[in-house]
Design a protein around this motif. Sequence first.
Motif, PDB file in Angstrom:
ATOM      1  N   LEU A  51      -8.886  44.103  15.707  1.00  0.00           N
ATOM      2  CA  LEU A  51      -7.712  44.090  16.549  1.00  0.00           C
ATOM      3  C   LEU A  51      -7.020  42.884  16.292  1.00  0.00           C
ATOM      4  CD1 LEU A  51      -9.554  44.901  20.044  1.00  0.00           C
ATOM      5  CD2 LEU A  51      -7.496  46.106  18.906  1.00  0.00           C
ATOM      6  N   LEU A  52      -7.312  41.683  15.845  1.00  0.00           N
ATOM      7  CA  LEU A  52      -6.679  40.455  15.372  1.00  0.00           C
ATOM      8  C   LEU A  52      -5.746  40.831  14.288  1.00  0.00           C
ATOM      9  CD1 LEU A  52      -9.107  37.350  15.155  1.00  0.00           C
ATOM     10  CD2 LEU A  52      -6.593  37.492  16.710  1.00  0.00           C
ATOM     11  N   VAL A  53      -6.006  41.765  13.492  1.00  0.00           N
ATOM     12  CA  VAL A  53      -5.206  42.359  12.413  1.00  0.00           C
ATOM     13  C   VAL A  53      -3.995  43.098  12.799  1.00  0.00           C
ATOM     14  CG1 VAL A  53      -5.291  43.458  10.014  1.00  0.00           C
ATOM     15  CG2 VAL A  53      -6.980  42.053  10.595  1.00  0.00           C
ATOM     16  N   TYR A  54      -4.586  44.187  13.630  1.00  0.00           N
ATOM     17  CA  TYR A  54      -3.730  44.971  14.239  1.00  0.00           C
ATOM     18  C   TYR A  54      -2.452  44.173  15.052  1.00  0.00           C
ATOM     19  CZ  TYR A  54      -1.687  48.210  17.753  1.00  0.00           C
ATOM     20  OH  TYR A  54      -0.740  48.875  18.418  1.00  0.00           O
ATOM     21  N   SER A  55      -2.807  43.166  15.829  1.00  0.00           N
ATOM     22  CA  SER A  55      -2.138  42.461  16.535  1.00  0.00           C
ATOM     23  C   SER A  55      -0.972  41.465  15.647  1.00  0.00           C
ATOM     24  CB  SER A  55      -2.577  41.374  17.423  1.00  0.00           C
ATOM     25  OG  SER A  55      -3.220  40.309  16.780  1.00  0.00           O
ATOM     26  N   ARG A  56      -1.266  41.049  14.355  1.00  0.00           N
ATOM     27  CA  ARG A  56      -0.494  40.546  13.477  1.00  0.00           C
ATOM     28  C   ARG A  56       0.609  41.451  13.100  1.00  0.00           C
ATOM     29  NH1 ARG A  56      -1.935  36.035   9.798  1.00  0.00           N
ATOM     30  NH2 ARG A  56      -0.507  34.927  10.917  1.00  0.00           N
ATOM     31  N   ARG A  57       0.299  42.680  12.605  1.00  0.00           N
ATOM     32  CA  ARG A  57       0.937  43.977  12.124  1.00  0.00           C
ATOM     33  C   ARG A  57       1.895  44.216  13.207  1.00  0.00           C
ATOM     34  NH1 ARG A  57      -2.400  47.119   7.744  1.00  0.00           N
ATOM     35  NH2 ARG A  57      -2.903  45.610   6.458  1.00  0.00           N
ATOM     36  N   ILE A  58       1.522  44.566  14.426  1.00  0.00           N
ATOM     37  CA  ILE A  58       2.209  45.068  15.303  1.00  0.00           C
ATOM     38  C   ILE A  58       3.418  44.053  16.071  1.00  0.00           C
ATOM     39  CG2 ILE A  58       1.023  44.466  17.466  1.00  0.00           C
ATOM     40  CD1 ILE A  58       2.626  47.682  16.877  1.00  0.00           C
ATOM     41  N   MET A  59       3.116  42.855  15.794  1.00  0.00           N
ATOM     42  CA  MET A  59       3.938  41.612  16.313  1.00  0.00           C
ATOM     43  C   MET A  59       5.145  41.639  15.148  1.00  0.00           C
ATOM     44  SD  MET A  59       3.349  40.433  18.919  1.00  0.00           S
ATOM     45  CE  MET A  59       4.429  38.946  19.137  1.00  0.00           C
ATOM     46  N   ARG A  60       4.984  41.756  13.756  1.00  0.00           N
ATOM     47  CA  ARG A  60       6.025  41.987  12.868  1.00  0.00           C
ATOM     48  C   ARG A  60       6.899  43.088  13.066  1.00  0.00           C
ATOM     49  NH1 ARG A  60       2.220  41.577   8.121  1.00  0.00           N
ATOM     50  NH2 ARG A  60       1.614  39.422   8.567  1.00  0.00           N
ATOM     51  N   LYS A  61       6.141  44.080  13.465  1.00  0.00           N
ATOM     52  CA  LYS A  61       7.076  45.551  13.686  1.00  0.00           C
ATOM     53  C   LYS A  61       7.942  45.344  15.071  1.00  0.00           C
ATOM     54  CE  LYS A  61       4.425  49.134  11.731  1.00  0.00           C
ATOM     55  NZ  LYS A  61       3.677  50.544  11.735  1.00  0.00           N
ATOM     56  N   MET A  62       7.378  44.596  15.981  1.00  0.00           N
ATOM     57  CA  MET A  62       8.250  44.552  17.304  1.00  0.00           C
ATOM     58  C   MET A  62       8.977  43.271  17.508  1.00  0.00           C
ATOM     59  SD  MET A  62       5.088  45.803  19.661  1.00  0.00           S
ATOM     60  CE  MET A  62       5.871  45.794  21.261  1.00  0.00           C
ATOM     61  N   GLU A  63       9.439  42.664  16.239  1.00  0.00           N
ATOM     62  CA  GLU A  63       9.959  41.462  16.198  1.00  0.00           C
ATOM     63  C   GLU A  63      11.576  41.582  16.854  1.00  0.00           C
ATOM     64  OE1 GLU A  63      10.226  39.811  12.540  1.00  0.00           O
ATOM     65  OE2 GLU A  63       8.463  38.522  12.696  1.00  0.00           O
ATOM     66  N   LYS A  64      12.083  42.849  16.636  1.00  0.00           N
ATOM     67  CA  LYS A  64      13.473  43.257  16.968  1.00  0.00           C
ATOM     68  C   LYS A  64      13.780  43.463  18.672  1.00  0.00           C
ATOM     69  CE  LYS A  64      13.192  48.092  15.586  1.00  0.00           C
ATOM     70  NZ  LYS A  64      13.738  48.740  14.506  1.00  0.00           N
ATOM     71  N   PHE A  65      12.486  43.628  19.314  1.00  0.00           N
ATOM     72  CA  PHE A  65      12.421  43.956  20.617  1.00  0.00           C
ATOM     73  C   PHE A  65      12.314  42.889  21.412  1.00  0.00           C
ATOM     74  CE2 PHE A  65      10.903  47.889  18.654  1.00  0.00           C
ATOM     75  CZ  PHE A  65      11.895  48.866  18.854  1.00  0.00           C
ATOM     76  N   SER A  66      13.050  42.682  22.625  1.00  0.00           N
ATOM     77  CA  SER A  66      12.834  41.737  23.633  1.00  0.00           C
ATOM     78  C   SER A  66      11.683  41.647  24.227  1.00  0.00           C
ATOM     79  CB  SER A  66      14.128  41.533  24.265  1.00  0.00           C
ATOM     80  OG  SER A  66      14.188  42.414  25.443  1.00  0.00           O
ATOM     81  N   TYR A  67      11.099  40.590  24.988  1.00  0.00           N
ATOM     82  CA  TYR A  67      10.033  40.514  25.778  1.00  0.00           C
ATOM     83  C   TYR A  67      10.309  41.302  27.292  1.00  0.00           C
ATOM     84  CZ  TYR A  67       7.471  38.223  22.568  1.00  0.00           C
ATOM     85  OH  TYR A  67       6.834  37.616  21.487  1.00  0.00           O
ATOM     86  N   LEU A  68      11.476  41.125  27.582  1.00  0.00           N
ATOM     87  CA  LEU A  68      11.958  41.780  28.921  1.00  0.00           C
ATOM     88  C   LEU A  68      12.349  43.091  29.039  1.00  0.00           C
ATOM     89  CD1 LEU A  68      13.886  38.674  30.432  1.00  0.00           C
ATOM     90  CD2 LEU A  68      11.421  39.205  30.759  1.00  0.00           C
TER      91      LEU A  68
END
Length: 68
Positions: A51-68
């Motif tokens: 899950l740690l590895v998954y979270s790092r990869r998904i954060m790179r993919k979702m950089e362009k989306f905002s948190y709100l």
Amino acid sequence: MSLKAFHIVFIIISILLGFGVGAFCLWRWYDGADASWLGLGIVFVISGVVLLVYSRRIMRKMEKFSYL
């Protein structure tokens, strides 16, 4: 709460749960319980690492989306 923020919170909770349950199972095995606790502990610790590895990869993919 956006889907991105929910996903991050859910992944963090899952990582903590994986390591927590894994540590508990390993502690029970160390305390003298049977070997099934060892196997279960290893599985949960590995799931936390995955899950740690998954979270790092998904954060790179979702950089362009905002948190709100």
